[in-house]
Design an enzyme around this catalytic site. Structure first.
Site, PDB file in Angstrom:
ATOM      1  NE  ARG A  37      26.129  32.758  40.770  1.00 41.44           N
ATOM      2  CZ  ARG A  37      26.041  31.460  41.041  1.00 41.44           C
ATOM      3  NH1 ARG A  37      27.110  30.692  40.949  1.00 41.44           N
ATOM      4  NH2 ARG A  37      24.888  30.919  41.409  1.00 41.44           N
ATOM      5  CG  HIS A  82      37.719  36.590  50.717  1.00 42.10           C
ATOM      6  ND1 HIS A  82      38.535  37.601  51.163  1.00 42.10           N
ATOM      7  CD2 HIS A  82      38.408  35.951  49.739  1.00 42.10           C
ATOM      8  CE1 HIS A  82      39.658  37.594  50.479  1.00 42.10           C
ATOM      9  NE2 HIS A  82      39.627  36.577  49.617  1.00 42.10           N
TER      10      HIS A  82
END
Ligand code: 5GP
Length: 124
Positions: A34, A109
């Site tokens: 997260r 990412h």
């Protein structure tokens, strides 16, 4: 041109276990966790375990196994979050790259954002 990977970046430290993270999924080739500063109710970062700076770096130099592993991990994360469009309300996937992409952390990412509408694609 060669890509220069800084192994002191924050996601490299997360991969080495030097910094904690809220893991959503870990596989042989990817880690999903997260985002510390969530921009939507669901905001997860998926990173490959290999040392790739950006999506273009990964697309050019990663092995087929790494590319499949990373891509499948993204699919699994969508299922885990319940945002897949076969069963949920969808998501936005973002891969900021380099200076003009305003990439903060120089380890590839993708952001998976869901849980509410992501709005128009680009605001300014
Ligand atoms: P970028 O701008 O590079 O696409 O996004 C980097 C993201 O990494 C940002 O959304 C930021 O909130 C997140 N981030 C930065 N440092 C950390 C950290 O230590 N842990 C986690 N989980 N996320 C981080």
């Amino acid at each position: 041109m060669t890509y220069i990977y800084d192994n002191q970046n924050i996601f490299a430290k997360i991969l080495r276990g030097e910094i904690p993270n809220d893991t959503v999924l870990e596989t042989d080739h990817a880690l999903a966790f997260r985002d510390i500063n969530a921009q939507r109710p669901l905001h997860v970062l998926v990173i490959p375990k290999g040392s790739y700076v950006s999506f273009d770096h990964f697309a050019k130099e990663a092995s087929g196994i790494e590319i499949i592993g990373f891509t499948r991990a993204i699919g699994k994360v969508c299922d885990i979050l319940g945002v897949s469009i076969d069963a949920g309300d969808g998501f936005r996937m973002i891969a900021n790259s380099g200076e003009h992409g305003v990439q903060e952390v120089p380890h590839l990412h993708v952001h998976i954002l869901g849980g509410s509408s992501a709005g128009r694609m680009i605001q300014s």
